[in-house]
Enzyme design. Structure first.
Site, PDB file in Angstrom:
ATOM      1  N   LYS A  22       0.842  -1.201   0.000  1.00  0.00           N
ATOM      2  CA  LYS A  22       0.000   0.000   0.000  1.00  0.00           C
ATOM      3  C   LYS A  22       0.882   1.258   0.000  1.00  0.00           C
ATOM      4  O   LYS A  22       0.736   2.135  -0.857  1.00  0.00           O
ATOM      5  CB  LYS A  22      -0.909   0.006   1.238  1.00  0.00           C
ATOM      6  CG  LYS A  22      -1.616   1.341   1.449  1.00  0.00           C
ATOM      7  CD  LYS A  22      -2.427   1.372   2.720  1.00  0.00           C
ATOM      8  CE  LYS A  22      -1.660   1.796   3.935  1.00  0.00           C
ATOM      9  NZ  LYS A  22      -1.468   3.246   4.115  1.00  0.00           N
ATOM     10  N   ASN A  23       1.795   1.330   0.953  1.00  0.00           N
ATOM     11  CA  ASN A  23       2.619   2.539   1.057  1.00  0.00           C
ATOM     12  C   ASN A  23       3.602   2.674  -0.104  1.00  0.00           C
ATOM     13  O   ASN A  23       4.085   3.769  -0.383  1.00  0.00           O
ATOM     14  CB  ASN A  23       3.376   2.567   2.392  1.00  0.00           C
ATOM     15  CG  ASN A  23       2.423   2.807   3.559  1.00  0.00           C
ATOM     16  OD1 ASN A  23       1.259   3.146   3.349  1.00  0.00           O
ATOM     17  ND2 ASN A  23       2.914   2.618   4.774  1.00  0.00           N
ATOM     18  N   CYS A 116      -5.240  13.195  12.803  1.00  0.00           N
ATOM     19  CA  CYS A 116      -5.306  11.791  12.434  1.00  0.00           C
ATOM     20  C   CYS A 116      -5.980  11.068  13.591  1.00  0.00           C
ATOM     21  O   CYS A 116      -5.984  11.566  14.716  1.00  0.00           O
ATOM     22  CB  CYS A 116      -3.884  11.288  12.240  1.00  0.00           C
ATOM     23  SG  CYS A 116      -3.725   9.535  12.099  1.00  0.00           S
ATOM     24  N   ARG A 121      -0.195  14.591  13.368  1.00  0.00           N
ATOM     25  CA  ARG A 121       0.765  14.137  12.351  1.00  0.00           C
ATOM     26  C   ARG A 121       1.157  15.359  11.536  1.00  0.00           C
ATOM     27  O   ARG A 121       0.567  15.647  10.503  1.00  0.00           O
ATOM     28  CB  ARG A 121       0.153  13.049  11.467  1.00  0.00           C
ATOM     29  CG  ARG A 121      -0.027  11.739  12.203  1.00  0.00           C
ATOM     30  CD  ARG A 121      -0.624  10.680  11.335  1.00  0.00           C
ATOM     31  NE  ARG A 121       0.326  10.116  10.389  1.00  0.00           N
ATOM     32  CZ  ARG A 121       0.024   9.151   9.533  1.00  0.00           C
ATOM     33  NH1 ARG A 121      -1.201   8.648   9.512  1.00  0.00           N
ATOM     34  NH2 ARG A 121       0.918   8.675   8.691  1.00  0.00           N
ATOM     35  N   ASP A 304       3.968   0.477  12.094  1.00  0.00           N
ATOM     36  CA  ASP A 304       2.779  -0.115  11.479  1.00  0.00           C
ATOM     37  C   ASP A 304       2.542  -1.561  11.919  1.00  0.00           C
ATOM     38  O   ASP A 304       1.550  -2.173  11.513  1.00  0.00           O
ATOM     39  CB  ASP A 304       2.886  -0.046   9.942  1.00  0.00           C
ATOM     40  CG  ASP A 304       2.628   1.352   9.416  1.00  0.00           C
ATOM     41  OD1 ASP A 304       2.199   2.217  10.194  1.00  0.00           O
ATOM     42  OD2 ASP A 304       2.859   1.589   8.214  1.00  0.00           O
ATOM     43  N   ARG A 396      -8.867  -0.081   3.823  1.00  0.00           N
ATOM     44  CA  ARG A 396      -7.956   0.937   3.293  1.00  0.00           C
ATOM     45  C   ARG A 396      -6.606   0.317   2.942  1.00  0.00           C
ATOM     46  O   ARG A 396      -5.938   0.788   2.024  1.00  0.00           O
ATOM     47  CB  ARG A 396      -7.711   2.038   4.335  1.00  0.00           C
ATOM     48  CG  ARG A 396      -8.867   2.998   4.502  1.00  0.00           C
ATOM     49  CD  ARG A 396      -8.439   4.126   5.391  1.00  0.00           C
ATOM     50  NE  ARG A 396      -7.098   4.572   4.993  1.00  0.00           N
ATOM     51  CZ  ARG A 396      -6.254   5.220   5.774  1.00  0.00           C
ATOM     52  NH1 ARG A 396      -6.598   5.531   6.997  1.00  0.00           N
ATOM     53  NH2 ARG A 396      -5.066   5.581   5.344  1.00  0.00           N
TER      54      ARG A 396
HETATM   55  C1  UD1 Z   1       4.398   6.772   6.658  1.00  0.00           C
HETATM   56  C2  UD1 Z   1       3.459   5.637   6.388  1.00  0.00           C
HETATM   57  C3  UD1 Z   1       2.804   5.162   7.688  1.00  0.00           C
HETATM   58  C4  UD1 Z   1       3.876   4.838   8.724  1.00  0.00           C
HETATM   59  C5  UD1 Z   1       4.860   5.992   8.878  1.00  0.00           C
HETATM   60  C6  UD1 Z   1       6.040   5.649   9.760  1.00  0.00           C
HETATM   61  C7  UD1 Z   1       2.702   6.037   4.148  1.00  0.00           C
HETATM   62  C8  UD1 Z   1       1.587   6.425   3.263  1.00  0.00           C
HETATM   63  N1  UD1 Z   1       2.451   6.062   5.464  1.00  0.00           N
HETATM   64  O1  UD1 Z   1       3.620   7.849   7.167  1.00  0.00           O
HETATM   65  O2  UD1 Z   1       2.049   4.001   7.394  1.00  0.00           O
HETATM   66  O3  UD1 Z   1       3.261   4.590   9.967  1.00  0.00           O
HETATM   67  O4  UD1 Z   1       5.393   6.372   7.590  1.00  0.00           O
HETATM   68  O5  UD1 Z   1       6.738   4.574   9.241  1.00  0.00           O
HETATM   69  O6  UD1 Z   1       3.752   5.660   3.697  1.00  0.00           O
HETATM   70  N2  UD1 Z   1       6.925  14.123  11.346  1.00  0.00           N
HETATM   71  C9  UD1 Z   1       7.083  15.442  11.711  1.00  0.00           C
HETATM   72  N3  UD1 Z   1       6.947  16.382  10.738  1.00  0.00           N
HETATM   73  C10 UD1 Z   1       6.664  16.078   9.445  1.00  0.00           C
HETATM   74  C11 UD1 Z   1       6.502  14.730   9.097  1.00  0.00           C
HETATM   75  C12 UD1 Z   1       6.629  13.765  10.073  1.00  0.00           C
HETATM   76  O7  UD1 Z   1       7.333  15.760  12.860  1.00  0.00           O
HETATM   77  O8  UD1 Z   1       6.565  16.984   8.605  1.00  0.00           O
HETATM   78  C13 UD1 Z   1       7.059  13.060  12.380  1.00  0.00           C
HETATM   79  C14 UD1 Z   1       5.769  12.304  12.633  1.00  0.00           C
HETATM   80  O9  UD1 Z   1       4.943  12.974  13.557  1.00  0.00           O
HETATM   81  C15 UD1 Z   1       6.308  10.982  13.135  1.00  0.00           C
HETATM   82  C16 UD1 Z   1       7.621  10.809  12.383  1.00  0.00           C
HETATM   83  O10 UD1 Z   1       7.948  12.083  11.873  1.00  0.00           O
HETATM   84  O11 UD1 Z   1       6.581  11.075  14.510  1.00  0.00           O
HETATM   85  C17 UD1 Z   1       7.584   9.828  11.225  1.00  0.00           C
HETATM   86  O12 UD1 Z   1       6.473  10.129  10.403  1.00  0.00           O
HETATM   87  P1  UD1 Z   1       6.520   9.902   8.831  1.00  0.00           P
HETATM   88  O13 UD1 Z   1       7.631   8.976   8.495  1.00  0.00           O
HETATM   89  O14 UD1 Z   1       6.489  11.216   8.151  1.00  0.00           O
HETATM   90  O15 UD1 Z   1       5.137   9.182   8.556  1.00  0.00           O
HETATM   91  P2  UD1 Z   1       4.245   9.299   7.252  1.00  0.00           P
HETATM   92  O16 UD1 Z   1       5.100   9.532   6.064  1.00  0.00           O
HETATM   93  O17 UD1 Z   1       3.111  10.228   7.493  1.00  0.00           O
END
Ligand code: UD1
Length: 420
Positions: A22-23, A116, A121, A304, A396
């Site tokens: 999915k991701n 979320c 997030r 995850d 999903r």
């Molecule tokens: C992706 C995955 C999700 C998985 C996550 C962590 C997809 C579609 N989703 O989500 O399934 O759980 O990686 O492996 O691929 N953060 C910030 N600022 C930002 C962005 C992130 O502080 O701008 C923090 C988040 O709050 C979190 C950490 O970084 O604590 C990691 O998040 P991130 O890797 O960005 O997750 P997603 O890409 O949203």
């Protein structure tokens, strides 16, 4: 609305084909914005989030058709640079279109994702990275308005390793003028796979698979065909399922390398695991041994898988601790697992699981994708029948989960219900 009715107490045995990630799909689909033309993305999982991304790209003018696991995208007529709230609110990964839209059109209007189910997030790193590449970013009426006549190469350090921010900034940097250096970049397989696809499209990226990406911007890219990598989280979910019910299953179409941490942890709790090129055989003939688990970025234990691991530890006789360092609030499954009789104490981002108590079936509610997976797993070993409401959450991210579980010997039915 659908619910699952699950009768516990059946061992799992047989073979299961793991779907495309999915991701992985959600990362490579937006890359089609970068170069007009026809793409054929194979091994695409047939699930709601992919449909949502298809609709989003469709709303901008791309043609998207998912035929089984073959996704055809033609971005020739893509003419809009707007991702409306109606799509982004359904799925945060819609935010991935920001970088590519900005790179292709010099401007993008993308709805802010908002909260979320399991907590905040933020998207600050996505925005800071794009600003470093020269974008002017404003928020207007809930929308990110980003503009840049010409993105330029820059150095950017991700304060936190972020999958989505790395993908977004990388997709913008490939068409920027000059060289970018992205440090502390995410190395999750889905991001590495996206980088490989971009290179196939003509991008110049060095350091793929490392936390330091050097990207030399190119003038234009071209469309390609690409195969989606296997879903390591779906695979981990089935591996944990058999570790809970006992039995022996073979997972086909997996990349064992992406599952190294999960395999090691499952061996630690007592599973016998045979790893081959693209299949894994998992056997369990006893109760799991309690084992603490802490999530971290790849190649660590994925956040995850945290909820599913908790379900597993409910089977282990004794105490174990689970700590989520990636998403500290991601514990919406705890109160629902408690409805099945689980003994769990939650403090900050850690849960102590007092395992070994027989769970008993009840009506429970899905709150998010992986929480729902943990409830399905717990229901497989609960005494009696569990009804799981709001299974659209699980739809999903899991392609045909009930068919796959039934083929392995589980007793699970999808039923239409008025209950929400
Ligand atoms: C992706 C995955 C999700 C998985 C996550 C962590 C997809 C579609 N989703 O989500 O399934 O759980 O990686 O492996 O691929 N953060 C910030 N600022 C930002 C962005 C992130 O502080 O701008 C923090 C988040 O709050 C979190 C950490 O970084 O604590 C990691 O998040 P991130 O890797 O960005 O997750 P997603 O890409 O949203």
């Amino acid at each position: 609305m659908d619910k699952f009715v699950i009768e516990g107490g059946h061992k799992l045995a047989g073979r299961v084909k793991i779907s495309g990630a999915k991701n992985g799909s959600l990362a490579i689909m937006p890359a089609t914005i970068l170069a007009p033309g026809a793409y054929h993305l194979t091994n695409t999982p047939n699930l709601r989030d992919v449909w949502t991304m298809s609709r989003l790209l469709g709303s901008m003018g791309s043609f998207c058709e998912l035929n089984g696991n073959d996704l055809f995208i033609d971005s020739t007529n893509l003419s809009s640079f707007e991702a409306p709230y109606e799509h982004v609110k359904k799925m945060r990964a819609s935010f991935y279109v920001l970088g590519p839209l900005l790179a292709r059109w010099g401007q993008a209007k993308v709805s802010l994702p908002g909260g979320c189910a399991w907590g905040p997030r933020p998207v600050d790193l996505h925005l800071k990275g794009l600003e470093r590449l020269g974008a002017k970013v404003d928020v207007e009426k809930g929308y990110i308005m980003a503009k840049a006549k010409q993105l330029h190469g820059a150095k950017f350090h991700f304060d936190i390793s972020s999958v989505g921010a790395t993908g977004n900034v990388m997709m913008a940097a490939v068409l920027a003028k000059g060289t970018s250096l992205l440090t502390n970049a995410a190395i999750e397989p889905e991001i590495t796979a996206l980088a490989r696809m971009l290179v196939k499209m003509g991008a110049k990226i060095n350091g793929i698979g490392t936390t330091m990406l050097e990207i030399e911007g190119v003038h234009e890219l071209h469309p390609v065909d690409e195969e989606t990598i296997p879903d390591r989280i779906e695979a981990a979910t089935y591996m944990i399922a058999v570790a809970m019910t006992g039995g022996k299953i073979e997972l086909q179409n997996v990349n064992p390398y992406h599952l190294t941490a999960v395999v090691a942890k499952l061996e630690e709790v007592g599973c016998t695991i045979d790893v081959n090129n693209n299949n894994i055989v998992v056997e369990m003939d006893k109760d799991p041994i309690p084992s603490d688990m802490t999530t971290s970025v790849y190649p660590g234990m994925p956040t995850d898988v945290q909820a599913q691991w908790m379900a597993l530890m409910l089977r282990a006789k004794g105490d174990s601790r689970i700590t989520d360092n990636v998403y500290r609030d991601r514990f919406k499954h705890v109160p629902e697992l408690q409805r099945l009789g689980a003994k769990i104490e939650l403090t900050d981002n850690s849960a102590i699981i007092r395992g070994g108590k027989q769970l008993s079936g009840a009506t429970v509610m899905s709150s998010d994708l992986r929480a729902s997976a943990s409830l399905v797993l717990a229901a497989l070993v609960a005494e009696g029948t569990t009804e799981l409401l709001r299974v659209y959450h699980i739809d999903r991210g899991y392609d045909s989960i009930e068919e796959k579980l039934v083929s392995l010997g589980a007793n699970i039915k999808r039923v239409k219900t008025d209950l929400i």
